[in-house]
Design a protein around this motif. Structure first.
Motif, PDB file in Angstrom:
ATOM      1  N   VAL A 289      44.353  33.782  24.793  1.00 52.45           N
ATOM      2  CA  VAL A 289      44.180  35.375  24.909  1.00 52.45           C
ATOM      3  C   VAL A 289      42.705  35.155  25.538  1.00 52.45           C
ATOM      4  O   VAL A 289      42.421  36.087  26.141  1.00 52.45           O
ATOM      5  N   GLY A 290      41.515  34.669  24.952  1.00 53.03           N
ATOM      6  CA  GLY A 290      40.203  34.798  25.108  1.00 53.03           C
ATOM      7  C   GLY A 290      40.538  34.676  26.473  1.00 53.03           C
ATOM      8  O   GLY A 290      39.851  35.446  28.025  1.00 53.03           O
ATOM      9  N   PRO A 291      40.157  33.401  27.191  1.00 53.07           N
ATOM     10  CA  PRO A 291      40.494  32.469  28.575  1.00 53.07           C
ATOM     11  C   PRO A 291      41.127  33.451  29.204  1.00 53.07           C
ATOM     12  O   PRO A 291      40.835  33.395  30.823  1.00 53.07           O
ATOM     13  N   ALA A 292      42.171  33.658  29.346  1.00 51.38           N
ATOM     14  CA  ALA A 292      43.478  35.005  29.462  1.00 51.38           C
ATOM     15  C   ALA A 292      42.566  35.928  30.471  1.00 51.38           C
ATOM     16  O   ALA A 292      43.693  36.131  31.259  1.00 51.38           O
ATOM     17  N   HIS A 293      41.897  36.306  29.283  1.00 56.06           N
ATOM     18  CA  HIS A 293      41.496  37.817  29.565  1.00 56.06           C
ATOM     19  C   HIS A 293      40.643  37.581  30.534  1.00 56.06           C
ATOM     20  O   HIS A 293      39.894  38.598  31.406  1.00 56.06           O
TER      21      HIS A 293
ATOM     22  N   ILE B 239      49.465  32.729  26.989  1.00 59.45           N
ATOM     23  CA  ILE B 239      48.345  32.560  28.153  1.00 59.45           C
ATOM     24  C   ILE B 239      48.977  33.662  29.030  1.00 59.45           C
ATOM     25  O   ILE B 239      48.857  34.284  30.026  1.00 59.45           O
ATOM     26  N   LEU B 240      50.300  32.599  28.915  1.00 58.39           N
ATOM     27  CA  LEU B 240      51.854  33.515  29.890  1.00 58.39           C
ATOM     28  C   LEU B 240      52.119  35.213  29.316  1.00 58.39           C
ATOM     29  O   LEU B 240      52.700  36.020  30.451  1.00 58.39           O
ATOM     30  N   HIS B 241      51.514  35.708  28.251  1.00 56.29           N
ATOM     31  CA  HIS B 241      51.594  36.413  27.542  1.00 56.29           C
ATOM     32  C   HIS B 241      51.191  37.676  27.907  1.00 56.29           C
ATOM     33  O   HIS B 241      51.298  38.518  29.332  1.00 56.29           O
ATOM     34  N   VAL B 242      49.684  36.662  27.654  1.00 61.22           N
ATOM     35  CA  VAL B 242      48.366  37.773  28.995  1.00 61.22           C
ATOM     36  C   VAL B 242      48.899  38.020  30.523  1.00 61.22           C
ATOM     37  O   VAL B 242      48.684  38.867  31.273  1.00 61.22           O
ATOM     38  N   ARG B 243      49.268  36.722  31.271  1.00 60.58           N
ATOM     39  CA  ARG B 243      49.941  37.213  32.539  1.00 60.58           C
ATOM     40  C   ARG B 243      51.097  37.345  32.716  1.00 60.58           C
ATOM     41  O   ARG B 243      51.539  37.477  34.204  1.00 60.58           O
ATOM     42  N   GLY B 244      51.612  38.125  31.752  1.00 61.00           N
ATOM     43  CA  GLY B 244      52.708  38.745  32.257  1.00 61.00           C
ATOM     44  C   GLY B 244      54.241  38.659  32.373  1.00 61.00           C
ATOM     45  O   GLY B 244      54.764  38.631  33.245  1.00 61.00           O
TER      46      GLY B 244
END
Length: 410
Positions: free
Chosen positions: A113-117, A134-139
């Protein structure tokens, strides 16, 4: 090529306050020959680590998160909580026979989550098979993330829609793909323009086990000699299935890039703010055309390698307890409370949102129908291929004669 005086990541630590053991089974828990310091901005008890600002022309790691306010921290916490709920539900679905297999990510939420943000919208990510955060943050839709694990689809989502490539099951192969994509971005002139909406970086996510694969070494060669805008994001969760990191490398993994001319840094992978800051710096270098970075996010796989694995056969309970006390979600919760950003109603609403996610995921996965039996032939090659066409025709004939597509599929 690499610009003289270009920014280089700082190997080592912003703080040495929480040196972690390289491998608990290398000695007693908390004791190991490898006590390499790592970048850390929040301690396991939720306290900020205050580092002096970096001397020179760029900010220190703490300065890279100084702009993050209460809403940003809550957003990261929310994404981590929902990622874990997704993980729990997917594991339960597999246990109930709804998925063929599943690779858990519990314990690695901060390292995802940190790097995805920190990513820019145009940045491209090449995941392995457990980058659920990462997939969650990217939608990427939660149900789509499980199509592969259900055997319903070879992928599950459109990579161009989210700038996230499909999950990769062949260990390390996608790291070469990411490097090739980064070289293409470079040749398209989308690096070093100074336009934050245009400059593009590529992130290759892989685990400690993948560093033993030749594909990763080859990717480092190509990335280094071409100054490709790629970040090698290695989540060292300390176990390549049942093989500990100490049986994979005699040196800390963040130093792996040095022999290739790629600077490296080790970050506390359970510290979401440190992961954000280190990724932000690596992306800044890549966007500016200053080449690749190798990051070792030092974390821990709290669950099994996959749902077919039994970690009790090779891990000690004391080791698991040591890392459970460093839970990345609890660490951020402690920071939110310490800084007065915790709100009970907000937390209750988030718990309700997690419950709704679980319900919709269960319903969505169970509603997935069986794929067309001939779909296995659709994307073998990008263009028509005589042998595949012949095999499809034979299969269609066989299927029509037997009249039992489901039996054929089995």
């Amino acid at each position: 090529m690499r610009t003289a005086g270009a920014a280089q990541p700082r190997p080592g630590a912003a703080s040495e306050g929480d040196r972690v053991p390289h491998q608990a089974n290398a000695g007693s828990v908390g004791e190991s020959a490898d006590v390499t310091p790592l970048v850390q901005l929040v301690t396991p008890t939720g306290e900020r680590v205050h580092e002096p600002d970096n001397a020179g022309d760029r900010p220190g790691y703490a300065a890279r998160v100084a702009h993050l306010g209460a809403d940003d921290l809550r957003a990261m916490y929310r994404d981590m909580v929902l990622t874990r709920r997704f993980d729990d539900e997917a594991t339960a679905l597999q246990r109930h026979g709804e998925l063929a297999l599943y690779a858990q990510s519990t314990g690695q939420e901060a390292a995802q989550v940190g790097p995805a943000h920190a990513l820019a919208p145009q940045d491209m990510v090449f995941p392995s098979y457990r980058e659920h955060g990462i997939l969650h943050v990217r939608g990427v839709d939660p149900v789509d993330r499980l199509r592969l694990y259900r055997g319903q689809d070879h992928g599950g989502w459109d990579p161009a829609e989210h700038n996230v490539s499909l999950y990769t099951l062949v260990i390390g192969s996608h790291v070469l793909h990411a490097t090739g994509y980064a070289m293409g971005v470079q040749r398209d002139g989308a690096v070093g323009t100074g336009d934050p909406a245009r400059d593009t970086a590529v992130v290759a996510c892989f685990g400690d086990g993948a560093t033993s694969q030749g594909d990763v070494s080859e990717a480092l060669v190509f990335a280094a000699v071409n100054d490709a805008p790629v970040v090698f994001w290695c989540q060292n969760n300390q176990w390549a299935i049942s093989e500990p990191t100490t049986r994979q490398s005699s040196a800390p993994l963040y130093r792996r890039g040095e022999g290739f001319g790629v600077p490296g840094v080790r970050v506390d992978g359970n510290d979401v703010l440190a992961c954000y800051a280190v990724m932000a710096e690596a992306l800044e270098r890549a966007h500016a055309g200053h080449g690749p970075t190798f990051v070792e996010a030092y974390t821990y796989r709290m669950g099994a390698h996959t749902t077919s694995d039994d970690p009790t056969r090779y891990r000690e309970r004391a080791e698991e307890e040591y890392w459970r006390r460093r839970d990345p979600i609890e660490r951020l919760a402690a920071l939110l409370r310490a800084e007065g950003h915790w709100d009970e109603q907000w937390a209750a609403d988030l718990a309700a949102e997690a419950d709704a996610l679980g319900e919709s995921l269960r319903a969505g996965v169970r509603a997935l129908g069986a794929p067309e039996t001939t779909s296995m032939f659709d994307h073998v090659y990008a263009t028509p291929h005589a042998q595949v066409t012949a095999e499809r025709e034979w299969f269609e004939t066989y299927e029509s004669e037997t009249g039992d597509a489901a039996e054929v599929a089995r």
